[in-house]
Motif scaffolding. Sequence first.
Motif, PDB file in Angstrom:
ATOM      1  N   GLY A  79     159.896   1.705   6.263  1.00  0.00           N
ATOM      2  CA  GLY A  79     158.651   2.384   5.913  1.00  0.00           C
ATOM      3  C   GLY A  79     157.942   3.080   7.047  1.00  0.00           C
ATOM      4  N   LEU A  80     158.666   3.485   8.072  1.00  0.00           N
ATOM      5  CA  LEU A  80     158.032   4.195   9.183  1.00  0.00           C
ATOM      6  C   LEU A  80     157.638   5.615   8.811  1.00  0.00           C
ATOM      7  CD1 LEU A  80     160.308   3.061  12.155  1.00  0.00           C
ATOM      8  CD2 LEU A  80     157.989   2.276  11.642  1.00  0.00           C
ATOM      9  N   ASP A  81     158.418   6.258   7.943  1.00  0.00           N
ATOM     10  CA  ASP A  81     158.182   7.664   7.612  1.00  0.00           C
ATOM     11  C   ASP A  81     158.363   7.908   6.121  1.00  0.00           C
ATOM     12  OD1 ASP A  81     157.864   8.773  10.379  1.00  0.00           O
ATOM     13  OD2 ASP A  81     159.908   8.022  10.597  1.00  0.00           O
ATOM     14  N   ASP A  82     157.747   8.997   5.640  1.00  0.00           N
ATOM     15  CA  ASP A  82     157.940   9.396   4.251  1.00  0.00           C
ATOM     16  C   ASP A  82     159.203  10.243   4.144  1.00  0.00           C
ATOM     17  OD1 ASP A  82     157.229  11.928   5.236  1.00  0.00           O
ATOM     18  OD2 ASP A  82     155.162  11.752   4.534  1.00  0.00           O
ATOM     19  N   ASP A  83     159.525  10.665   2.923  1.00  0.00           N
ATOM     20  CA  ASP A  83     160.771  11.402   2.685  1.00  0.00           C
ATOM     21  C   ASP A  83     160.876  12.665   3.527  1.00  0.00           C
ATOM     22  OD1 ASP A  83     162.316   9.898   0.750  1.00  0.00           O
ATOM     23  OD2 ASP A  83     160.716  10.317  -0.681  1.00  0.00           O
ATOM     24  N   ASP A  84     159.761  13.341   3.760  1.00  0.00           N
ATOM     25  CA  ASP A  84     159.799  14.601   4.510  1.00  0.00           C
ATOM     26  C   ASP A  84     160.097  14.398   5.991  1.00  0.00           C
ATOM     27  OD1 ASP A  84     159.226  16.052   2.223  1.00  0.00           O
ATOM     28  OD2 ASP A  84     157.057  15.996   2.565  1.00  0.00           O
ATOM     29  N   ASN A  85     159.929  13.179   6.469  1.00  0.00           N
ATOM     30  CA  ASN A  85     160.083  12.947   7.908  1.00  0.00           C
ATOM     31  C   ASN A  85     161.121  11.880   8.265  1.00  0.00           C
ATOM     32  OD1 ASN A  85     157.773  14.637   9.090  1.00  0.00           O
ATOM     33  ND2 ASN A  85     156.723  13.451   7.507  1.00  0.00           N
ATOM     34  N   LEU A  86     161.893  11.453   7.280  1.00  0.00           N
ATOM     35  CA  LEU A  86     162.896  10.425   7.534  1.00  0.00           C
ATOM     36  C   LEU A  86     163.972  10.930   8.495  1.00  0.00           C
ATOM     37  CD1 LEU A  86     163.790   8.623   4.170  1.00  0.00           C
ATOM     38  CD2 LEU A  86     162.481   7.730   6.104  1.00  0.00           C
ATOM     39  N   LYS A  87     164.314  10.097   9.488  1.00  0.00           N
ATOM     40  CA  LYS A  87     165.453  10.388  10.345  1.00  0.00           C
ATOM     41  C   LYS A  87     166.734   9.952   9.630  1.00  0.00           C
ATOM     42  CE  LYS A  87     162.726  11.666  13.726  1.00  0.00           C
ATOM     43  NZ  LYS A  87     161.431  11.455  13.059  1.00  0.00           N
ATOM     44  N   GLU A  88     167.861  10.460  10.086  1.00  0.00           N
ATOM     45  CA  GLU A  88     169.119  10.170   9.406  1.00  0.00           C
ATOM     46  C   GLU A  88     169.490   8.696   9.503  1.00  0.00           C
ATOM     47  OE1 GLU A  88     170.783  12.241   7.455  1.00  0.00           O
ATOM     48  OE2 GLU A  88     169.161  13.661   7.843  1.00  0.00           O
ATOM     49  N   GLY A  89     169.421   8.133  10.691  1.00  0.00           N
ATOM     50  CA  GLY A  89     169.750   6.716  10.844  1.00  0.00           C
ATOM     51  C   GLY A  89     171.164   6.396  10.402  1.00  0.00           C
ATOM     52  N   LEU A  90     171.308   5.371   9.589  1.00  0.00           N
ATOM     53  CA  LEU A  90     172.620   4.904   9.150  1.00  0.00           C
ATOM     54  C   LEU A  90     173.401   5.966   8.393  1.00  0.00           C
ATOM     55  CD1 LEU A  90     174.640   2.550   8.833  1.00  0.00           C
ATOM     56  CD2 LEU A  90     173.351   1.820   6.813  1.00  0.00           C
ATOM     57  N   SER A  91     172.712   6.886   7.751  1.00  0.00           N
ATOM     58  CA  SER A  91     173.415   7.918   6.975  1.00  0.00           C
ATOM     59  C   SER A  91     174.274   8.810   7.864  1.00  0.00           C
ATOM     60  CB  SER A  91     172.414   8.779   6.188  1.00  0.00           C
ATOM     61  OG  SER A  91     171.583   9.525   7.059  1.00  0.00           O
ATOM     62  N   ASP A  92     173.956   8.887   9.164  1.00  0.00           N
ATOM     63  CA  ASP A  92     174.814   9.621  10.085  1.00  0.00           C
ATOM     64  C   ASP A  92     176.190   8.982  10.198  1.00  0.00           C
ATOM     65  OD1 ASP A  92     173.604  11.917  10.980  1.00  0.00           O
ATOM     66  OD2 ASP A  92     172.604  10.986  12.682  1.00  0.00           O
TER      67      ASP A  92
END
Length: 372
Positions: free
Chosen positions: A253-266
């Motif tokens: 919950g650090l960021d909303d959808d517009d600001n999510l970093k890729e993280g594990l999806s990378d």
Amino acid sequence: MKLNLYIVPLFLSILFSCCENPTIDDENNQPYPLELPSHFGRNFVLPENNPTTTKGVELGRMLFYDTQLSRDHSTSCGTCHQQSLSFTDGKALAEGIHGRVGEFSSMAIVNAMWQGKFFWDGRSGSLEDQALGPIENVLEMDMTLDEVVERLQSDPKYPPIFEKAFGSGVITEENIGKAIAQFERTLISSNSKYDQYLKGSYIPTEEELLGIQLFFTHPEPSINLRGGNCGDCHLNILTSGDFKGFRGFHNNGLDDDDNLKEGLSDVTGSEFDKGKFKAPSLRNIAVTAPYMHDGRFNTLEEVLEHYNEHVKDSKTLDALIREGSNEPIFPGDPVKLHLTEKEKKAILTFLNMLTDEDFLTNPAFSDPFINE
């Protein structure tokens, strides 16, 4: 989750030692006496092709602290992973050679044997692989492994130690990674006040006991069960993320959808993993500020306020966080824990119980070049 699994004292601690390496015939290279506390459990990784030996650990410790592994001879693994800070560096984002700034903060190296994936985004599946990554990263050490091998091979002190550790003085990138991983496996933190409590040698205060209870309890307002919801991601006695696969990665919950970093999806390529990062061990968390993968929070108080008041909703927000509240939740309500000031203070007190001074000062983990 049954709370009594985590707060009932455990009184036994035993030693396990690693297996001998059948390819090494050196009476001076014995299995390293790893002290593996029984209350940590046996769910750890000790690969058969890289047993932890005395000479392997000695070599790995040297390599961990050797600045020759960086292009300009300025940076070692120990630069970003300092023992007094639980092998972090006190910076929001890791800095490599020439002041180059990375994308993530330096993760603590603690109890790594009980972890299955490494780096904030989980891109490495073993300590051996993890050890080599920063060497080749242009933002960190900016070397090629071939160049590192050449440097070490030409340094007269290294071939004899590689010979003793691995049976050959011909240095390889594989054995560099193996040696560093062996040293990192010795970085075991198990003598905090919390550990002493679990082993029956420390009596916690009332506030510490409340903090332990809140930490490991998922709140259920329908039955008036209050909790801090921390143990849903930072599991069990180790306070680490789930060992299995990528289950230890969460969007917290650090960021909303517009600001999510890729993280594990990378790593996975799945849109459902966007914004998910590794839940690190909280061992020695009081000395590892700043916090989160990008170091955005300077204090533990700020971290707790995030979970209590400022969680941002998004498509991949962890369900255990979305549902974690000490008051009834209705559709459209903001995600909040609704902890009292007393409860927040107790949780912070427990987090400070996780500091292990022996780990932070153990000479076996220190820079071997410091007195040269």
